[in-house]
Design a protein around this motif. Structure first.
Motif, PDB file in Angstrom:
ATOM      1  N   ALA A   1       0.833  -1.207   0.000  1.00 36.03           N
ATOM      2  CA  ALA A   1       0.000   0.000   0.000  1.00 36.03           C
ATOM      3  C   ALA A   1       0.866   1.255   0.000  1.00 36.03           C
ATOM      4  O   ALA A   1       0.553   2.227  -0.697  1.00 36.03           O
ATOM      5  CB  ALA A   1      -0.926  -0.007   1.224  1.00 36.03           C
ATOM      6  N   SER A   2       1.965   1.239   0.747  1.00 37.70           N
ATOM      7  CA  SER A   2       2.847   2.407   0.783  1.00 37.70           C
ATOM      8  C   SER A   2       3.493   2.650  -0.576  1.00 37.70           C
ATOM      9  O   SER A   2       3.593   3.789  -1.038  1.00 37.70           O
ATOM     10  CB  SER A   2       3.938   2.203   1.848  1.00 37.70           C
ATOM     11  N   VAL A   3       3.912   1.566  -1.232  1.00 39.42           N
ATOM     12  CA  VAL A   3       4.510   1.700  -2.560  1.00 39.42           C
ATOM     13  C   VAL A   3       3.484   2.238  -3.553  1.00 39.42           C
ATOM     14  O   VAL A   3       3.784   3.117  -4.372  1.00 39.42           O
ATOM     15  CB  VAL A   3       5.060   0.334  -3.036  1.00 39.42           C
ATOM     16  N   ARG A   4       2.261   1.740  -3.486  1.00 42.53           N
ATOM     17  CA  ARG A   4       1.216   2.193  -4.395  1.00 42.53           C
ATOM     18  C   ARG A   4       0.880   3.660  -4.156  1.00 42.53           C
ATOM     19  O   ARG A   4       0.686   4.422  -5.112  1.00 42.53           O
ATOM     20  CB  ARG A   4      -0.032   1.318  -4.228  1.00 42.53           C
ATOM     21  N   HIS A   5       0.824   4.080  -2.901  1.00 45.36           N
ATOM     22  CA  HIS A   5       0.536   5.489  -2.593  1.00 45.36           C
ATOM     23  C   HIS A   5       1.670   6.392  -3.075  1.00 45.36           C
ATOM     24  O   HIS A   5       1.414   7.481  -3.618  1.00 45.36           O
ATOM     25  CB  HIS A   5       0.325   5.658  -1.085  1.00 45.36           C
ATOM     26  N   ALA A   6       2.897   5.957  -2.901  1.00 44.60           N
ATOM     27  CA  ALA A   6       4.028   6.740  -3.408  1.00 44.60           C
ATOM     28  C   ALA A   6       3.983   6.826  -4.934  1.00 44.60           C
ATOM     29  O   ALA A   6       4.287   7.872  -5.521  1.00 44.60           O
ATOM     30  CB  ALA A   6       5.342   6.124  -2.949  1.00 44.60           C
ATOM     31  N   PHE A   7       3.601   5.733  -5.567  1.00 45.75           N
ATOM     32  CA  PHE A   7       3.470   5.704  -7.028  1.00 45.75           C
ATOM     33  C   PHE A   7       2.401   6.689  -7.491  1.00 45.75           C
ATOM     34  O   PHE A   7       2.602   7.448  -8.458  1.00 45.75           O
ATOM     35  CB  PHE A   7       3.133   4.281  -7.448  1.00 45.75           C
ATOM     36  N   ILE A   8       1.265   6.718  -6.822  1.00 44.49           N
ATOM     37  CA  ILE A   8       0.183   7.637  -7.191  1.00 44.49           C
ATOM     38  C   ILE A   8       0.619   9.082  -7.004  1.00 44.49           C
ATOM     39  O   ILE A   8       0.321   9.956  -7.834  1.00 44.49           O
ATOM     40  CB  ILE A   8      -1.078   7.312  -6.366  1.00 44.49           C
ATOM     41  N   ARG A   9       1.357   9.361  -5.934  1.00 41.71           N
ATOM     42  CA  ARG A   9       1.844  10.733  -5.719  1.00 41.71           C
ATOM     43  C   ARG A   9       2.801  11.150  -6.833  1.00 41.71           C
ATOM     44  O   ARG A   9       2.751  12.295  -7.308  1.00 41.71           O
ATOM     45  CB  ARG A   9       2.530  10.834  -4.351  1.00 41.71           C
ATOM     46  N   LYS A  10       3.685  10.257  -7.247  1.00 43.73           N
ATOM     47  CA  LYS A  10       4.600  10.570  -8.343  1.00 43.73           C
ATOM     48  C   LYS A  10       3.832  10.867  -9.625  1.00 43.73           C
ATOM     49  O   LYS A  10       4.127  11.836 -10.342  1.00 43.73           O
ATOM     50  CB  LYS A  10       5.566   9.404  -8.588  1.00 43.73           C
ATOM     51  N   VAL A  11       2.841  10.026  -9.924  1.00 48.18           N
ATOM     52  CA  VAL A  11       2.075  10.191 -11.162  1.00 48.18           C
ATOM     53  C   VAL A  11       1.364  11.535 -11.187  1.00 48.18           C
ATOM     54  O   VAL A  11       1.453  12.293 -12.171  1.00 48.18           O
ATOM     55  CB  VAL A  11       1.053   9.042 -11.320  1.00 48.18           C
ATOM     56  N   TYR A  12       0.703  11.874 -10.094  1.00 51.91           N
ATOM     57  CA  TYR A  12      -0.069  13.125 -10.087  1.00 51.91           C
ATOM     58  C   TYR A  12       0.838  14.346  -9.973  1.00 51.91           C
ATOM     59  O   TYR A  12       0.457  15.439 -10.415  1.00 51.91           O
ATOM     60  CB  TYR A  12      -1.109  13.095  -8.964  1.00 51.91           C
ATOM     61  N   SER A  13       2.015  14.200  -9.422  1.00 54.06           N
ATOM     62  CA  SER A  13       2.969  15.315  -9.412  1.00 54.06           C
ATOM     63  C   SER A  13       3.437  15.629 -10.825  1.00 54.06           C
ATOM     64  O   SER A  13       3.474  16.794 -11.259  1.00 54.06           O
ATOM     65  CB  SER A  13       4.162  14.986  -8.509  1.00 54.06           C
ATOM     66  N   ILE A  14       3.806  14.579 -11.572  1.00 51.35           N
ATOM     67  CA  ILE A  14       4.219  14.771 -12.964  1.00 51.35           C
ATOM     68  C   ILE A  14       3.058  15.296 -13.791  1.00 51.35           C
ATOM     69  O   ILE A  14       3.217  16.216 -14.620  1.00 51.35           O
ATOM     70  CB  ILE A  14       4.747  13.448 -13.550  1.00 51.35           C
ATOM     71  N   LEU A  15       1.866  14.754 -13.581  1.00 51.91           N
ATOM     72  CA  LEU A  15       0.685  15.183 -14.323  1.00 51.91           C
ATOM     73  C   LEU A  15       0.369  16.651 -14.071  1.00 51.91           C
ATOM     74  O   LEU A  15       0.017  17.395 -15.000  1.00 51.91           O
ATOM     75  CB  LEU A  15      -0.508  14.303 -13.944  1.00 51.91           C
ATOM     76  N   THR A  16       0.504  17.095 -12.825  1.00 52.47           N
ATOM     77  CA  THR A  16       0.241  18.500 -12.504  1.00 52.47           C
ATOM     78  C   THR A  16       1.204  19.430 -13.236  1.00 52.47           C
ATOM     79  O   THR A  16       0.802  20.468 -13.785  1.00 52.47           O
ATOM     80  CB  THR A  16       0.365  18.722 -10.988  1.00 52.47           C
TER      81      THR A  16
END
Length: 251
Positions: free
Chosen positions: A31-46
């Motif tokens: 879950a921690s890896v997945r949450h970190a992955f989602i944060r990376k994706v939305y940071s790049i997307l922003t």
């Protein structure tokens, strides 16, 4: 008697306390890896969306740039050719795994090409239509994100249907282009744009659920650049289709 958890032990022997700690530790790490992955994706997307809509604002608000694009249609066709060239290069480079800097170079070049295309298209519409399209796109994206994180419906198993929808959209686009080349029909243009917006909204739902990771299919946490790129393409295409609808409505 010791308590058994069928979902974890699968009907076998009862797990010991050490095994249970390992299981829950593994789940927490996933879950921690997945949450970190989602944060990376939305940071790049922003960052991508901020750059793209800044370019759109330049093509919309700067009258010199807007008139230049309108007076010289070659600027639009050049943006279209550049976008498809970069897209083909990106497809060719997707096979082998690339290193960190090379991935971001491709991501930056593709973002620049698609931003250029979106800006060139926005030059042909009134400022009110562009702002309306931006607002509707933002509302759609927020609604889709909230829906994907809350619903239990799995859209990742509908990849085949989405491919068929994309092919049908391409065929409808070709037919519409042929018909509109002889005579402009406002309702036909709006209908095609509305269908395109719906199709890419479904793609946005599909790709968002791939990021979450609790569905039938999911993206590997190492593919955060691909995840950001998929969402970015969906959102920009939703904006361009909605822009066609709002532009035709304001006209």
């Amino acid at each position: 008697m010791p308590m058994t958890i069928p979902t974890l032990c699968g009907g076998g022997a009862s797990p010991t306390s050490g095994d249970m700690e390992d299981v829950f530790s593994s789940q927490w790490e996933d879950a921690s890896v997945r949450h970190a992955f989602i944060r990376k994706v939305y940071s790049i997307l922003t960052a991508q969306l901020a750059f793209t809509f800044s370019v759109v604002a330049v093509f919309t608000y700067v009258e010199e740039v807007k008139k230049f694009v309108i007076n010289y249609p070659g600027v639009y066709w050049a943006s279209l050719v550049l976008y498809f060239m970069v897209y083909c290069i990106l497809l060719c480079c997707k096979g082998p795994r690339r290193r960190f800097p090379w991935n971001f170079v491709l991501l930056g070049v593709f973002t620049l090409a698609l931003s250029y295309l979106a800006g060139a298209i926005s030059s042909y519409y009134e400022t009110k239509a562009v702002l309306l399209a931006m607002g509707i796109t933002a509302v759609v994206c927020v609604a889709v994100t909230v829906f994907c994180f809350q619903t239990k419906v799995d859209f990742t198993s509908c990849g085949g249907l989405l491919c068929i929808a994309a092919i049908l959209l391409m065929i409808i686009g070709i037919v519409t282009a042929v018909v509109l080349s002889f005579q402009y029909v406002a309702w036909l243009h709006m209908l095609y744009a509305a269908i395109g917006a719906v199709v890419y909204t479904l793609f946005l739902v599909y790709n968002t659920q791939l990021l979450i990771g609790n569905r039938e299919l999911s993206i590997s946490p190492e593919e955060y650049i691909y995840g950001a790129l998929a969402l970015y393409v969906d959102i920009v295409h939703i904006f361009m289709f909605i822009l066609q609808v709002s532009g035709a409505a304001t006209e």
